[in-house]
Design a protein around this motif. Structure first.
Motif, PDB file in Angstrom:
ATOM      1  N   ARG A   1       0.822  -0.808  -0.452  1.00  0.00           N
ATOM      2  CA  ARG A   1      -0.007  -0.549   0.060  1.00  0.00           C
ATOM      3  C   ARG A   1       0.914   1.458  -0.025  1.00  0.00           C
ATOM      4  O   ARG A   1       0.966   2.137  -0.701  1.00  0.00           O
ATOM      5  CB  ARG A   1      -1.387   0.053   1.112  1.00  0.00           C
ATOM      6  CG  ARG A   1      -1.971  -0.892   0.861  1.00  0.00           C
ATOM      7  CD  ARG A   1      -3.300  -0.821   2.220  1.00  0.00           C
ATOM      8  NE  ARG A   1      -3.003  -1.241   3.178  1.00  0.00           N
ATOM      9  CZ  ARG A   1      -3.186  -2.695   3.369  1.00  0.00           C
ATOM     10  NH1 ARG A   1      -3.455  -3.211   2.557  1.00  0.00           N
ATOM     11  NH2 ARG A   1      -2.422  -3.625   4.425  1.00  0.00           N
ATOM     12  N   ALA A   2       2.080   0.764   0.790  1.00  0.00           N
ATOM     13  CA  ALA A   2       2.634   2.087   0.285  1.00  0.00           C
ATOM     14  C   ALA A   2       3.449   2.791  -0.436  1.00  0.00           C
ATOM     15  O   ALA A   2       2.920   4.354  -1.355  1.00  0.00           O
ATOM     16  CB  ALA A   2       4.081   1.932   1.241  1.00  0.00           C
ATOM     17  N   TRP A   3       3.719   1.874  -1.723  1.00  0.00           N
ATOM     18  CA  TRP A   3       3.652   1.619  -2.889  1.00  0.00           C
ATOM     19  C   TRP A   3       3.335   1.982  -3.828  1.00  0.00           C
ATOM     20  O   TRP A   3       3.221   3.052  -4.406  1.00  0.00           O
ATOM     21  CB  TRP A   3       4.686   0.079  -3.102  1.00  0.00           C
ATOM     22  CG  TRP A   3       4.262   0.604  -4.761  1.00  0.00           C
ATOM     23  CD1 TRP A   3       5.830   1.022  -5.238  1.00  0.00           C
ATOM     24  CD2 TRP A   3       3.890  -0.244  -6.229  1.00  0.00           C
ATOM     25  NE1 TRP A   3       5.635   0.410  -6.711  1.00  0.00           N
ATOM     26  CE2 TRP A   3       4.334  -0.526  -7.126  1.00  0.00           C
ATOM     27  CE3 TRP A   3       2.409  -0.493  -5.573  1.00  0.00           C
ATOM     28  CZ2 TRP A   3       4.114  -0.620  -8.317  1.00  0.00           C
ATOM     29  CZ3 TRP A   3       2.485  -1.454  -6.892  1.00  0.00           C
ATOM     30  CH2 TRP A   3       2.585  -1.145  -8.185  1.00  0.00           C
ATOM     31  N   ARG A   4       1.553   1.923  -3.759  1.00  0.00           N
ATOM     32  CA  ARG A   4       0.754   1.976  -4.372  1.00  0.00           C
ATOM     33  C   ARG A   4      -0.119   3.094  -4.581  1.00  0.00           C
ATOM     34  O   ARG A   4       0.134   4.121  -5.059  1.00  0.00           O
ATOM     35  CB  ARG A   4       0.025   0.954  -4.359  1.00  0.00           C
ATOM     36  CG  ARG A   4      -1.525   1.325  -4.912  1.00  0.00           C
ATOM     37  CD  ARG A   4      -1.448   1.300  -6.887  1.00  0.00           C
ATOM     38  NE  ARG A   4      -1.457  -0.012  -6.931  1.00  0.00           N
ATOM     39  CZ  ARG A   4      -1.047  -0.349  -8.666  1.00  0.00           C
ATOM     40  NH1 ARG A   4      -1.435   1.392  -9.584  1.00  0.00           N
ATOM     41  NH2 ARG A   4      -0.707  -1.899  -8.745  1.00  0.00           N
ATOM     42  N   LYS A   5      -0.561   4.210  -3.032  1.00  0.00           N
ATOM     43  CA  LYS A   5      -0.933   4.756  -2.613  1.00  0.00           C
ATOM     44  C   LYS A   5       0.100   5.978  -2.240  1.00  0.00           C
ATOM     45  O   LYS A   5      -0.364   7.349  -2.460  1.00  0.00           O
ATOM     46  CB  LYS A   5      -1.915   5.129  -1.112  1.00  0.00           C
ATOM     47  CG  LYS A   5      -2.524   3.734  -1.302  1.00  0.00           C
ATOM     48  CD  LYS A   5      -3.551   3.900  -0.362  1.00  0.00           C
ATOM     49  CE  LYS A   5      -5.073   3.265  -1.131  1.00  0.00           C
ATOM     50  NZ  LYS A   5      -5.879   2.582  -0.020  1.00  0.00           N
ATOM     51  N   ASP A   6       1.625   5.637  -1.606  1.00  0.00           N
ATOM     52  CA  ASP A   6       2.105   6.991  -1.233  1.00  0.00           C
ATOM     53  C   ASP A   6       3.868   7.171  -2.668  1.00  0.00           C
ATOM     54  O   ASP A   6       4.564   8.107  -1.938  1.00  0.00           O
ATOM     55  CB  ASP A   6       2.674   6.964   0.507  1.00  0.00           C
ATOM     56  CG  ASP A   6       1.652   6.629   1.345  1.00  0.00           C
ATOM     57  OD1 ASP A   6       1.048   8.014   1.412  1.00  0.00           O
ATOM     58  OD2 ASP A   6       1.218   5.528   1.775  1.00  0.00           O
ATOM     59  N   SER A   7       3.599   6.706  -2.964  1.00  0.00           N
ATOM     60  CA  SER A   7       4.434   6.498  -4.062  1.00  0.00           C
ATOM     61  C   SER A   7       6.125   5.851  -3.364  1.00  0.00           C
ATOM     62  O   SER A   7       6.775   6.599  -3.858  1.00  0.00           O
ATOM     63  CB  SER A   7       4.605   7.355  -5.105  1.00  0.00           C
ATOM     64  OG  SER A   7       3.616   7.870  -5.499  1.00  0.00           O
ATOM     65  N   ALA A   8       6.330   5.085  -2.762  1.00  0.00           N
ATOM     66  CA  ALA A   8       6.973   4.912  -1.198  1.00  0.00           C
ATOM     67  C   ALA A   8       8.385   3.795  -2.197  1.00  0.00           C
ATOM     68  O   ALA A   8       7.880   2.779  -3.635  1.00  0.00           O
ATOM     69  CB  ALA A   8       6.782   4.256  -0.163  1.00  0.00           C
ATOM     70  N   ASP A   9       9.150   3.717  -2.155  1.00  0.00           N
ATOM     71  CA  ASP A   9      10.088   3.326  -3.836  1.00  0.00           C
ATOM     72  C   ASP A   9      10.747   2.139  -2.572  1.00  0.00           C
ATOM     73  O   ASP A   9      11.446   2.400  -2.041  1.00  0.00           O
ATOM     74  CB  ASP A   9      11.508   3.892  -3.751  1.00  0.00           C
ATOM     75  CG  ASP A   9      12.584   3.679  -4.243  1.00  0.00           C
ATOM     76  OD1 ASP A   9      12.063   2.071  -4.725  1.00  0.00           O
ATOM     77  OD2 ASP A   9      13.775   3.627  -5.127  1.00  0.00           O
ATOM     78  N   PRO A  10       9.936   0.924  -3.043  1.00  0.00           N
ATOM     79  CA  PRO A  10      10.227  -0.257  -2.273  1.00  0.00           C
ATOM     80  C   PRO A  10      12.014  -1.175  -2.525  1.00  0.00           C
ATOM     81  O   PRO A  10      12.487  -1.210  -1.675  1.00  0.00           O
ATOM     82  CB  PRO A  10       9.448  -1.406  -3.265  1.00  0.00           C
ATOM     83  CG  PRO A  10       9.498  -0.409  -4.588  1.00  0.00           C
ATOM     84  CD  PRO A  10       9.430   0.890  -4.292  1.00  0.00           C
ATOM     85  N   THR A  11      12.355  -0.339  -3.630  1.00  0.00           N
ATOM     86  CA  THR A  11      14.022  -0.648  -3.866  1.00  0.00           C
ATOM     87  C   THR A  11      14.414  -0.990  -2.548  1.00  0.00           C
ATOM     88  O   THR A  11      15.481  -1.170  -2.364  1.00  0.00           O
ATOM     89  CB  THR A  11      14.418  -0.693  -5.225  1.00  0.00           C
ATOM     90  OG1 THR A  11      14.612   0.711  -5.350  1.00  0.00           O
ATOM     91  CG2 THR A  11      13.221  -0.967  -6.298  1.00  0.00           C
ATOM     92  N   ARG A  12      14.263   0.679  -1.366  1.00  0.00           N
ATOM     93  CA  ARG A  12      14.807   1.285  -0.314  1.00  0.00           C
ATOM     94  C   ARG A  12      14.850   0.254   0.403  1.00  0.00           C
ATOM     95  O   ARG A  12      15.684  -0.154   1.637  1.00  0.00           O
ATOM     96  CB  ARG A  12      14.954   1.906  -0.646  1.00  0.00           C
ATOM     97  CG  ARG A  12      14.972   3.514  -1.227  1.00  0.00           C
ATOM     98  CD  ARG A  12      14.952   4.443  -1.136  1.00  0.00           C
ATOM     99  NE  ARG A  12      15.701   4.945   0.340  1.00  0.00           N
ATOM    100  CZ  ARG A  12      16.011   6.058   0.566  1.00  0.00           C
ATOM    101  NH1 ARG A  12      15.119   7.333   0.489  1.00  0.00           N
ATOM    102  NH2 ARG A  12      16.434   6.345   1.845  1.00  0.00           N
ATOM    103  N   LEU A  13      13.882  -1.107   0.919  1.00  0.00           N
ATOM    104  CA  LEU A  13      13.730  -1.603   1.745  1.00  0.00           C
ATOM    105  C   LEU A  13      14.416  -3.060   1.606  1.00  0.00           C
ATOM    106  O   LEU A  13      14.359  -3.751   0.302  1.00  0.00           O
ATOM    107  CB  LEU A  13      12.312  -1.559   1.663  1.00  0.00           C
ATOM    108  CG  LEU A  13      11.442  -0.917   1.774  1.00  0.00           C
ATOM    109  CD1 LEU A  13       9.863  -1.526   2.105  1.00  0.00           C
ATOM    110  CD2 LEU A  13      11.191  -0.130   2.814  1.00  0.00           C
ATOM    111  N   ARG A  14      14.985  -3.730   2.598  1.00  0.00           N
ATOM    112  CA  ARG A  14      14.897  -5.062   3.042  1.00  0.00           C
ATOM    113  C   ARG A  14      14.029  -5.938   4.135  1.00  0.00           C
ATOM    114  O   ARG A  14      14.029  -5.417   4.880  1.00  0.00           O
ATOM    115  CB  ARG A  14      16.807  -5.266   3.071  1.00  0.00           C
ATOM    116  CG  ARG A  14      17.573  -5.081   2.078  1.00  0.00           C
ATOM    117  CD  ARG A  14      17.779  -5.590   0.666  1.00  0.00           C
ATOM    118  NE  ARG A  14      18.400  -4.957  -0.048  1.00  0.00           N
ATOM    119  CZ  ARG A  14      17.571  -3.759  -1.318  1.00  0.00           C
ATOM    120  NH1 ARG A  14      16.851  -4.086  -1.571  1.00  0.00           N
ATOM    121  NH2 ARG A  14      18.567  -4.762  -2.371  1.00  0.00           N
TER     122      ARG A  14
END
Length: 680
Positions: free
Chosen positions: A312-325
């Motif tokens: 949801r953070a990727w879809r709604k908040d345009s968060a960058d998931p590549t920075r997450l591990r």
């Protein structure tokens, strides 16, 4: 039996199930809706969807048979049924399937554009179209389902985009339904190919000797987790975890804040995921590490909030998931391991360590097993002047009725078996939850859909402890089922044009509340039908119910209004005169209290509830009487609160303990009154 013979038998069973369901509604035109309802139940049991509601709509170039919107409005399922109902496993033409998807897609586009503006607000199709339009800015994924009892030949349908909304198409035909039912698992297994999603995942591998499993420890990049959730959605979550999150809510603001504000700290703050799988394909490096290429039957057993929050953070908040591990432990159940034993224990252990109390929502719960045993041994009295006794068949797991019927090899044996266990006396576990919650005065929960109602029912059951239904409880449960089902027939005859399910549950809840549960359930069981006085009043009551729920305050969506506690509280307090003929049939208060307390699990109390009852009991009768008089003079409390205060005073005078619900509300009323100036 060959596959062709199995398909033909399954087609006949589906046909008869639909006919029995439609006939119960006393409207042959509802066979298509009955088919949709049944297919939705199959998809829920297969863990393909969370829930769904049948709702027919047809317009020029478009059609829809049902829908389901996720609570946060980011996922929508739409259904279109192509029922043949000929009892034969015939072929569905490719052109018909393609046309169905086109019509469903057109319906989606026009609903997003606001076609509800030209519809009559009193119809449930209005709510469906309005809800889709209202969610247009939140939707990320829409699934289109075409459902048929024929055999189709289409293999693959490509996804498409409508603006920022991904739209995928899913065909469920007779063969796929049969395979899902007879595979021995409650879902279609998820296959994950890490190579296609980027690159293999490096893991540390440990295989304890003679344990039947091996463990892989790794870190998943956030973008791979997003892609898996985008493709498979909540199906990634193990069934009990998924059910728990549906019941308790999925949003975790702490996880969301870390994803958006401090993605580099996610690995340090998050406990990660626990996953079970089988058929894991590895490239072993010989040093205790390996590259994970693919896995089948992929299920997240702990970490559902983490997974949903990242997506949801990727879809709604345009968060960058590549920075997450994300730290991950994958447990592969090996061929010599017992997946049915190991997987649930991993799930329970993983969640207990995180202080999450997940109830057992499965059909294997002791309550359902006991209900099944009772239903196979208890004979119902003859109905309607017949001499033949029958049984009510409790189906704790999908397909039990058909499996039992199939054990009779000849047509004559099958007909004889069906005379004893008729299809219209089949009760599923989701049916039971709906009937019980209606009687327990929780219609707003029932209106949230079959699956959510069932989950809430099981959660209440868990809180009550080890309740075991007995013969008397079973008989009264069947009586409540008869009350609900015959009320459905009565409401169908009124031709309200929609909202039948809402009208029925609200009517029964009001009846239960206003009569203090004094409807003669033993009498309903004895005759297997409603008395004329009760049936006549249900008809009258249904008109009051319809008028109330279809006129929500502020022009709200009717379907959403019916799901709210405020809707029930307002309707509960309506003053509707109960006819003298029905009043004369009501059992005494003492009789109702004795039978309910002895056999209804709602009245089995926890330690905390026992203490609450003791506190309410210790309040002198005169205090309750004074409170009722004060509230009447000052108009400080609602009528039902004054009435309950007086009832508690009468109970105290006669030395009777209040019920759990009376004690709960009594304490609240007393506290509220004291805040408003009452002094005892």
């Amino acid at each position: 039996m060959t596959e062709a013979e199995e398909l033909a038998q399954f087609a006949r069973d589906l046909q008869q199930d639909v006919f029995a369901r439609a006939d119960a509604a006393e409207d042959g035109a509802l066979r298509a809706s009955a088919f949709t309802e049944l297919m939705i139940e199959y998809l829920v049991d297969a863990s393909e969807i969370d829930d769904g509601t049948a709702c027919d709509f047809e317009g020029r170039g478009m059609r829809c048979s049902g829908w389901y919107m996720a609570e946060d409005g980011d996922r929508l399922d739409l259904f279109l049924s192509l029922p043949r109902l000929d009892g034969e496993a015939g072929t569905v033409l490719k052109a018909d399937v393609n046309a169905a998807f086109r019509r469903l897609s057109t319906f989606l586009s026009r609903s997003l554009d606001g076609q509800y503006h030209s519809m009559e607000a009193a119809l449930n199709r209005y709510d469906m179209c309005r809800s889709i339009h209202d969610a247009r800015n939140d939707l990320s994924h829409v699934r289109l389902f075409v459902l048929t009892d024929g055999v189709a030949t289409i293999d693959r349908i490509e996804n498409k985009m409508i603006g920022r909304i991904e739209v995928s198409s899913h065909l469920w035909d007779l063969r796929r339904l049969l395979r899902a039912r007879s595979s021995g698992v409650d879902r279609e297994p998820i296959e994950v190919d890490f190579g296609r999603m980027g690159k293999p995942i490096r893991c540390i591998v440990a295989t304890p000797p003679d344990a039947g499993y091996r463990c892989l420890l790794t870190m998943l990049p956030g973008d791979i987790l997003v892609e898996m959730y985008r493709q498979h959605g909540p199906r990634l979550l193990e069934r009990n975890v998924r059910s728990f999150l549906q019941l308790k809510g999925k949003v975790n603001q702490g996880i969301r804040k870390t994803i958006i504000d401090e993605p580099e700290m996610f690995l340090a703050f998050n406990n990660g995921l626990s996953i079970t799988a089988s058929g894991v394909e590895l490239v072993d490096h010989g040093d205790g590490t390996a590259d994970l290429l693919s896995a089948s039957d992929f299920q997240i057993v702990n970490g559902g909030q983490t997974t949903g929050s990242i997506f949801r953070a990727w879809r709604k908040d345009s968060a960058d998931p590549t920075r997450l591990r994300v730290p991950v432990k994958i447990t592969e159940i090996l061929s010599d391991g017992d997946i049915d034993d190991i997987a649930p224990r991993i799930s329970q252990s993983a969640n207990n360590q995180n202080k999450v109390n997940i109830a057992d929502f499965s059909s294997n719960h002791a309550f359902h097993r006991q209900m099944e045993e009772l239903s196979r041994s208890i004979w119902a009295p003859p109905a309607g002047g017949l001499q033949r006794q029958t049984r009510w068949f409790y189906e704790r797991a999908r397909g039990q009725y058909h499996d039992a019927l199939a054990q009779n090899r000849t047509d004559a044996e099958r007909r004889k078996w069906e005379l004893i266990q008729p299809r219209n006396q089949l009760i599923t576990k989701t049916d039971l939850a709906k009937y019980e919650h209606s009687w327990s005065q929780l219609p707003h929960i029932v209106c949230r859909g079959g699956q959510k109602c069932y989950l809430d029912f099981m959660d209440v059951l868990e809180q009550r402890g080890n309740f075991e239904p007995d013969e008397h409880w079973f008989e009264r449960a069947v009586a409540r089922a008869i009350l609900f089902r015959q009320s459905e027939k009565i409401v169908s005859r009124q031709k309200f044009g929609g909202y039948r399910a809402n009208i029925v549950t609200y009517s029964i809840a009001w009846l239960s509340h206003r009569t203090e549960r004094r409807i003669n359930l033993d009498g309903i069981w004895a005759t297997q039908e409603l008395t004329p006085a009760l049936a006549e009043f249900v008809e009258t009551l249904s008109h009051h119910t319809h008028d109330y729920i279809t006129n929500p305050p502020g022009g709200q969506n009717v379907t959403e209004w019916a799901k709210k506690l405020a809707c029930w509280e307002g309707f509960r307090d309506l003053a509707i005169e109960i006819p003298a003929a029905l009043k004369a049939e009501l059992v005494t208060r003492d009789c109702a209290r004795t039978t309910e307390a002895a056999h209804v699990f709602e009245e089995h109390v926890s330690v905390a509830e026992s203490e609450q009852i003791a506190r309410a009991t210790s309040v002198p009768a005169q205090t309750w009487f004074d409170l009722a008089a004060w509230a009447k003079d000052t108009h400080s409390l609602q009528p039902w609160q004054r009435s309950l205060s007086f009832s508690l005073g009468q109970a105290a005078n006669s030395g009777r303990q209040p019920t759990r619900k009376q004690a709960l509300h009594g304490e609240k009323i007393l506290a509220e009154a004291r805040l408003l100036g009452f002094r005892s």
